[in-house]
Write a protein that holds these residues in place. Structure first.
Motif, PDB file in Angstrom:
ATOM      1  N   SER A 142       0.833  -1.196   0.000  1.00 54.49           N
ATOM      2  CA  SER A 142       0.000   0.000   0.000  1.00 54.49           C
ATOM      3  C   SER A 142       0.869   1.249   0.000  1.00 54.49           C
ATOM      4  N   THR A 143       0.380   2.291  -0.653  1.00 58.01           N
ATOM      5  CA  THR A 143       1.109   3.561  -0.648  1.00 58.01           C
ATOM      6  C   THR A 143       0.988   4.271   0.702  1.00 58.01           C
ATOM      7  N   GLU A 144       0.254   3.662   1.654  1.00 61.98           N
ATOM      8  CA  GLU A 144       0.236   4.180   3.022  1.00 61.98           C
ATOM      9  C   GLU A 144       1.507   3.788   3.773  1.00 61.98           C
ATOM     10  N   PHE A 145       2.325   2.914   3.184  1.00 60.75           N
ATOM     11  CA  PHE A 145       3.614   2.570   3.767  1.00 60.75           C
ATOM     12  C   PHE A 145       4.707   3.467   3.193  1.00 60.75           C
ATOM     13  N   ILE A 146       5.676   3.790   4.025  1.00 57.44           N
ATOM     14  CA  ILE A 146       6.914   4.392   3.551  1.00 57.44           C
ATOM     15  C   ILE A 146       7.894   3.251   3.343  1.00 57.44           C
ATOM     16  N   VAL A 147       8.406   3.115   2.125  1.00 54.82           N
ATOM     17  CA  VAL A 147       9.297   2.006   1.782  1.00 54.82           C
ATOM     18  C   VAL A 147      10.737   2.509   1.751  1.00 54.82           C
ATOM     19  N   TYR A 148      11.557   1.912   2.595  1.00 47.50           N
ATOM     20  CA  TYR A 148      12.968   2.306   2.679  1.00 47.50           C
ATOM     21  C   TYR A 148      13.863   1.235   2.072  1.00 47.50           C
ATOM     22  N   LYS A 149      15.027   1.695   1.609  1.00 50.52           N
ATOM     23  CA  LYS A 149      16.104   0.786   1.203  1.00 50.52           C
ATOM     24  C   LYS A 149      17.413   1.330   1.764  1.00 50.52           C
ATOM     25  N   ALA A 150      18.208   0.436   2.315  1.00 55.32           N
ATOM     26  CA  ALA A 150      19.517   0.854   2.812  1.00 55.32           C
ATOM     27  C   ALA A 150      20.431   1.179   1.639  1.00 55.32           C
ATOM     28  N   LYS A 151      21.217   2.241   1.774  1.00 56.40           N
ATOM     29  CA  LYS A 151      22.172   2.571   0.713  1.00 56.40           C
ATOM     30  C   LYS A 151      23.248   1.497   0.608  1.00 56.40           C
ATOM     31  N   SER A 152      23.512   0.824   1.721  1.00 59.71           N
ATOM     32  CA  SER A 152      24.396  -0.340   1.732  1.00 59.71           C
ATOM     33  C   SER A 152      23.587  -1.515   2.262  1.00 59.71           C
ATOM     34  N   GLN A 153      23.365  -2.533   1.437  1.00 64.15           N
ATOM     35  CA  GLN A 153      22.505  -3.645   1.841  1.00 64.15           C
ATOM     36  C   GLN A 153      23.054  -4.397   3.056  1.00 64.15           C
ATOM     37  N   GLU A 154      24.334  -4.210   3.348  1.00 57.26           N
ATOM     38  CA  GLU A 154      24.927  -4.897   4.487  1.00 57.26           C
ATOM     39  C   GLU A 154      24.348  -4.425   5.822  1.00 57.26           C
ATOM     40  N   ILE A 155      23.609  -3.319   5.830  1.00 48.70           N
ATOM     41  CA  ILE A 155      23.046  -2.821   7.093  1.00 48.70           C
ATOM     42  C   ILE A 155      21.516  -2.812   7.054  1.00 48.70           C
ATOM     43  N   THR A 156      20.907  -3.571   6.156  1.00 49.65           N
ATOM     44  CA  THR A 156      19.448  -3.563   6.016  1.00 49.65           C
ATOM     45  C   THR A 156      18.738  -3.943   7.312  1.00 49.65           C
ATOM     46  N   ASP A 157      19.148  -5.036   7.931  1.00 50.50           N
ATOM     47  CA  ASP A 157      18.453  -5.486   9.139  1.00 50.50           C
ATOM     48  C   ASP A 157      18.699  -4.536  10.313  1.00 50.50           C
ATOM     49  N   PHE A 158      19.852  -3.889  10.342  1.00 46.27           N
ATOM     50  CA  PHE A 158      20.100  -2.882  11.373  1.00 46.27           C
ATOM     51  C   PHE A 158      19.140  -1.707  11.190  1.00 46.27           C
ATOM     52  N   LEU A 159      18.985  -1.242   9.957  1.00 45.66           N
ATOM     53  CA  LEU A 159      18.102  -0.100   9.712  1.00 45.66           C
ATOM     54  C   LEU A 159      16.631  -0.472   9.913  1.00 45.66           C
ATOM     55  N   TYR A 160      16.286  -1.724   9.646  1.00 45.34           N
ATOM     56  CA  TYR A 160      14.926  -2.166   9.976  1.00 45.34           C
ATOM     57  C   TYR A 160      14.687  -2.009  11.476  1.00 45.34           C
ATOM     58  N   SER A 161      15.676  -2.358  12.286  1.00 42.57           N
ATOM     59  CA  SER A 161      15.550  -2.200  13.733  1.00 42.57           C
ATOM     60  C   SER A 161      15.444  -0.729  14.123  1.00 42.57           C
ATOM     61  N   VAL A 162      16.095   0.136  13.348  1.00 38.92           N
ATOM     62  CA  VAL A 162      16.001   1.571  13.620  1.00 38.92           C
ATOM     63  C   VAL A 162      14.557   2.043  13.496  1.00 38.92           C
ATOM     64  N   ILE A 163      13.889   1.705  12.399  1.00 38.44           N
ATOM     65  CA  ILE A 163      12.516   2.204  12.223  1.00 38.44           C
ATOM     66  C   ILE A 163      11.526   1.450  13.108  1.00 38.44           C
ATOM     67  N   ASP A 164      11.977   0.316  13.659  1.00 35.63           N
ATOM     68  CA  ASP A 164      11.127  -0.432  14.589  1.00 35.63           C
ATOM     69  C   ASP A 164      11.328   0.026  16.028  1.00 35.63           C
ATOM     70  N   SER A 165      12.215   0.982  16.236  1.00 28.45           N
ATOM     71  CA  SER A 165      12.562   1.402  17.592  1.00 28.45           C
ATOM     72  C   SER A 165      11.546   2.381  18.164  1.00 28.45           C
ATOM     73  N   ALA A 166      11.549   2.478  19.490  1.00 29.33           N
ATOM     74  CA  ALA A 166      10.643   3.402  20.174  1.00 29.33           C
ATOM     75  C   ALA A 166      10.971   4.849  19.830  1.00 29.33           C
ATOM     76  N   SER A 167      12.260   5.160  19.689  1.00 30.05           N
ATOM     77  CA  SER A 167      12.641   6.546  19.399  1.00 30.05           C
ATOM     78  C   SER A 167      12.162   6.964  18.005  1.00 30.05           C
ATOM     79  N   PHE A 168      12.219   6.057  17.036  1.00 34.94           N
ATOM     80  CA  PHE A 168      11.733   6.403  15.698  1.00 34.94           C
ATOM     81  C   PHE A 168      10.215   6.532  15.707  1.00 34.94           C
ATOM     82  N   SER A 169       9.546   5.677  16.461  1.00 35.67           N
ATOM     83  CA  SER A 169       8.093   5.766  16.574  1.00 35.67           C
ATOM     84  C   SER A 169       7.685   7.106  17.173  1.00 35.67           C
ATOM     85  N   ASP A 170       8.404   7.546  18.209  1.00 34.78           N
ATOM     86  CA  ASP A 170       8.124   8.850  18.814  1.00 34.78           C
ATOM     87  C   ASP A 170       8.358   9.976  17.809  1.00 34.78           C
TER      88      ASP A 170
END
Length: 401
Positions: free
Chosen positions: A292-320
């Motif tokens: 859905s276009t209601e999602f913001i779709v991100y891609k890591a500039k370096s795929q080696e940190i994709t799962d780390f950045l997923y954790s970033v947007i899943d964090s409480a600080s990003f939610s706030d």
């Protein structure tokens, strides 16, 4: 119907069918649970802390004058949102909400689980259509009609065998879901402890503060169903997330609006009403995954940190951060502007620390995907078996569980 089944009015199988209150009590910070329609999720009651509303213990007797729910009761909706059913679990302390009622099975004559599963059968849906009243604003089933609903009832041994089969499938689904919840919580806690609590004024060597836009981009590659040949799409939507946290597979002709194309290098968060966090790492089980276009779709500039950045947007600080950057005047339609999220500041560790962190959480995310996929298969198996078991098409007389 098989020869050893008999058609019985459900009123003869219950000790009683009871109406809930016709008003809404004053809310409380604690006390007894006040059930609402929103607590029904996939045939069960969602009683997670974030979904519960309470009434005070002082008010509790007033709202249970008609009936006090107890374990094995079957609670259901009879107005507006029909076809919602759930079993009251052991230890439940609460009351029914508006437009809700419950059946109390007589367990001397019917297995309560069999009766519950019968309510998802084609025969029960036919009874619903037979007695349904189409109102000017909402549909309803007069509560006085429910005792007349008929159930094709086998002997108690067969009832228990049918219920055991379906219940075993549901138990496995529940077990997988609990494992996934636990894995998700572990990953969130690990990220928080390692990266959100660090003193930003005293970062370890090689660590730095960056903006999300420095390490990730927003993908807007779109899919227009009107301009593409018909195909089966793996569709990640807001309703699919809320219902089962699993994509819906549907033909492109059934989709009327543009979608974003996603792949397994993407991670996404809903910009709609960010107070309800919806973060998703798409499974990409096919090559035709869209969201859905209601999602913001991100891609890591370096795929080696994709799962780390997923954790970033899943964090409480990003939610706030998301919640503090909303537009819209009403709570039902507030959105975060995607480009604003790229200004979020995060702690970026050195490569070794990221690799170590991902070495722990990436297998967790993969297990979540495997469990979610298995649950989807189990649900389809259960839903295909249920009508055949209820009708007697599948003979369970020789099955030992």
């Amino acid at each position: 119907m098989k020869f050893n089944y008999r058609s019985v009015p459900i009123g003869e199988l219950c000790q009683g069918i009871y109406d809930g209150p016709h008003a809404t009590p004053a809310p409380s910070d604690s006390g007894a649970i006040f059930l609402g329609i929103s607590n029904f999720v996939n045939g069960k009651l969602n009683l997670s802390p974030s979904s519960i509303r309470y009434i005070s213990e002082e008010d509790y007797p007033k709202w249970t004058k008609r009936v006090t729910p107890k374990a094995h009761d079957i609670v259901f909706s009879y107005e507006a949102t029909l076809n919602l059913y759930a079993i009251i679990p052991d230890g439940f302390h609460g009351c029914l909400g508006r437009r809700m009622a419950l059946m109390r099975p007589d367990e001397d004559v019917v297995d309560y689980r069999f009766l519950y599963y019968h309510m998802f059968s084609p025969a029960w849906r036919e009874e619903i259509e037979r007695y349904k009243v189409n109102g000017s604003t909402v549909d309803r089933i007069p509560l006085v009609s429910f005792p007349s609903f008929r159930v094709d009832l086998p002997d108690m041994r067969t009832q228990k065998a049918i219920a055991d089969i379906l219940f075993a499938i549901d138990q496995k689904i529940d077990s997988n879901s609990k494992v996934n919840d636990n894995l998700q919580q572990q990953a969130e806690l690990l990220y928080h402890e390692r990266f959100e609590t660090v003193d930003r004024d005293k970062l370890p060597v090689g660590w730095r503060i960056v903006r999300l836009g420095d390490v990730a981009t927003i993908s807007k590659k779109s899919f227009n169903p009107a301009k593409e040949p018909e195909m089966l799409l793996e569709h990640y939507s807001i309703p699919a997330f809320d219902e089962a946290h699993f994509p819906v597979f549907e033909p492109s002709t059934a989709i009327k609006s543009n979608k974003f194309i996603v792949d397994d290098s993407c991670f996404m968060i809903s910009k709609l009403n960010p107070t309800t966090k919806r973060v998703w790492k798409p499974y990409c089980l096919t090559e035709n995954a869209v969201c859905s276009t209601e999602f913001i779709v991100y891609k890591a500039k370096s795929q080696e940190i994709t799962d780390f950045l997923y954790s970033v947007i899943d964090s409480a600080s990003f939610s706030d951060f998301m919640c503090s950057h909303v537009t819209g005047s009403t709570g039902s339609r507030q959105r975060t502007t995607p480009s604003d999220t790229l200004a979020f500041e995060l702690v970026l560790p050195n490569a070794e620390e990221i690799a170590e962190y991902q070495g722990i959480v990436s297998p967790m995310f993969e297990q979540i995907k495997c469990n979610a996929t298995e649950n989807d298969r189990l649900k389809r198996l259960r839903d295909s078996l249920l009508p055949k078991l209820m009708s007697g098409e599948i003979d369970v007389s020789g099955i030992q569980l």
